[in-house]
Enzyme design. Structure first.
Site, mmCIF file in Angstrom:
data_model
loop_
_atom_site.group_PDB
_atom_site.id
_atom_site.type_symbol
_atom_site.label_atom_id
_atom_site.label_comp_id
_atom_site.label_asym_id
_atom_site.label_seq_id
_atom_site.Cartn_x
_atom_site.Cartn_y
_atom_site.Cartn_z
ATOM 1 C CD GLU A 39 -1.075 1.107 3.452
ATOM 2 O OE1 GLU A 39 -2.216 1.426 3.143
ATOM 3 O OE2 GLU A 39 -0.501 1.524 4.466
ATOM 4 C CG ASN A 40 2.845 2.701 2.747
ATOM 5 O OD1 ASN A 40 2.863 1.896 3.678
ATOM 6 N ND2 ASN A 40 2.026 3.733 2.727
ATOM 7 C CG ASN A 67 -3.852 3.788 6.180
ATOM 8 O OD1 ASN A 67 -3.155 2.774 6.319
ATOM 9 N ND2 ASN A 67 -3.362 4.995 6.383
ATOM 10 C CG HIS A 68 -1.379 5.268 2.694
ATOM 11 N ND1 HIS A 68 -1.610 6.630 2.660
ATOM 12 C CD2 HIS A 68 -0.712 5.036 3.858
ATOM 13 C CE1 HIS A 68 -1.088 7.201 3.735
ATOM 14 N NE2 HIS A 68 -0.554 6.242 4.484
ATOM 15 C CG HIS A 153 -3.009 -1.844 7.131
ATOM 16 N ND1 HIS A 153 -1.748 -2.109 6.654
ATOM 17 C CD2 HIS A 153 -3.160 -0.499 7.036
ATOM 18 C CE1 HIS A 153 -1.170 -0.991 6.264
ATOM 19 N NE2 HIS A 153 -2.001 0.007 6.491
ATOM 20 C CG HIS A 178 -0.696 1.098 9.764
ATOM 21 N ND1 HIS A 178 -0.876 1.980 8.704
ATOM 22 C CD2 HIS A 178 -0.852 1.846 10.887
ATOM 23 C CE1 HIS A 178 -1.138 3.192 9.179
ATOM 24 N NE2 HIS A 178 -1.114 3.144 10.495
#
Length: 271
Positions: A39-40, A67-68, A153, A178
């Site tokens: 996600e990053n 969340n990203h 996460h 996370h």
């Protein structure tokens, strides 16, 4: 079955390290199935179709997020057409994509992968515990699937540990993401579920959780922003774990940490 999970890929350094090391690790560690949280991966914020394709080509079987997941606009349409890319299962039903899936590993064995997001210190979402419960009850571990993996996460270690105990005996692995720091609590709970509070990131650890230290330090010391966060670009460490399971029951036999490259002390399973 032997399943490897790798934590959050942060920026180009993390991507390059995963692409460089994954093919060899899959062979040397006899990995049957590989899940990576990415996600990053796109400049530290979100992920793109091209990044996902590179990871799949390198041998990643499923990509999870958090969340990203929506930070790159193109992911909204791509995720609807790529079942191997998951978003947290407890997003509203109207959100694009899906939060879990049943996938095929070597030898035709089935792996259930669930991506969920915690709520403590995080964005307010639906209850992750009830969402995970529904996904787990959709298949029978040891019969409909041979391995059930949960990427939880979240920020709070207590919430992650609570999820681990909540799914104990009903999942093979519950692993946190996370926080970007690998925790030293890899273990198997009494019911047979392998657990680690945070897998750690795949990124440069000469950083502030993957970001060049300059801007985070400035914000902590001055309480104002002086620019954007940018991923650190030094040599990355890939972090995660390898879990071996019993195909007959779907429960864990062992869990070992993985740390390769970069600044952190190397750790790979020896058996």
């Amino acid at each position: 079955m032997r399943v490897m999970f790798l934590g959050d890929i942060v920026g180009k350094a993390g991507r390059d390290a995963v692409l460089d090391h994954v093919p060899g690790l899959k062979q040397s560690l006899r990995i049957d199935f590989l899940v990576v949280n990415a996600e990053n991966a796109a400049g530290g914020f979100g992920l793109t179709e091209d990044i996902c394709r590179d990871l799949f080509y390198a041998g990643v079987d499923v990509i999870t997020s958090g969340n990203h997941v929506w930070d790159q606009r193109q992911s909204h349409s791509y995720i609807d057409n790529e079942p191997r890319l998951l978003r947290p299962i407890n997003y509203p039903h109207s959100a694009a994509g899906r939060g879990h899936g049943l996938f095929e590993a070597t030898g035709g064995r089935k792996v259930l992968v669930i991506n969920a997001m915690a709520r403590v210190f995080m964005d307010p979402l639906d209850d992750p515990f009830s969402a995970v419960e529904r996904a787990l009850t959709s298949v029978e571990l040891g019969h409909d699937c041979h391995f059930a993996l949960i990427d939880f996460h979240g920020e709070a270690t207590s919430e992650k540990m609570a999820m681990g105990h909540f799914v104990d005996s009903r999942a093979t692995l519950c692993v946190g993401t996370h926080s970007h720091i690998p925790t030293a609590d890899a273990q198997i709970f009494d019911g047979g579920t392998a657990y680690q509070t945070d897998a750690g990131m795949c990124g440069d650890y000469n950083s502030v959780i993957g970001m060049d230290p300059t801007e985070p330090v400035h914000r902590f010391t001055h309480k104002v922003s002086s620019g954007r966060f940018t991923p650190a670009q030094g040599e990355a460490t890939i972090c995660g774990c390898v879990v071996e399971s019993d195909d007959a029951t779907g429960l864990a036999l062992s869990i070992e940490p993985v740390r390769v490259g970069g600044r952190l002390k190397r750790a790979v399973p020896t058996h």
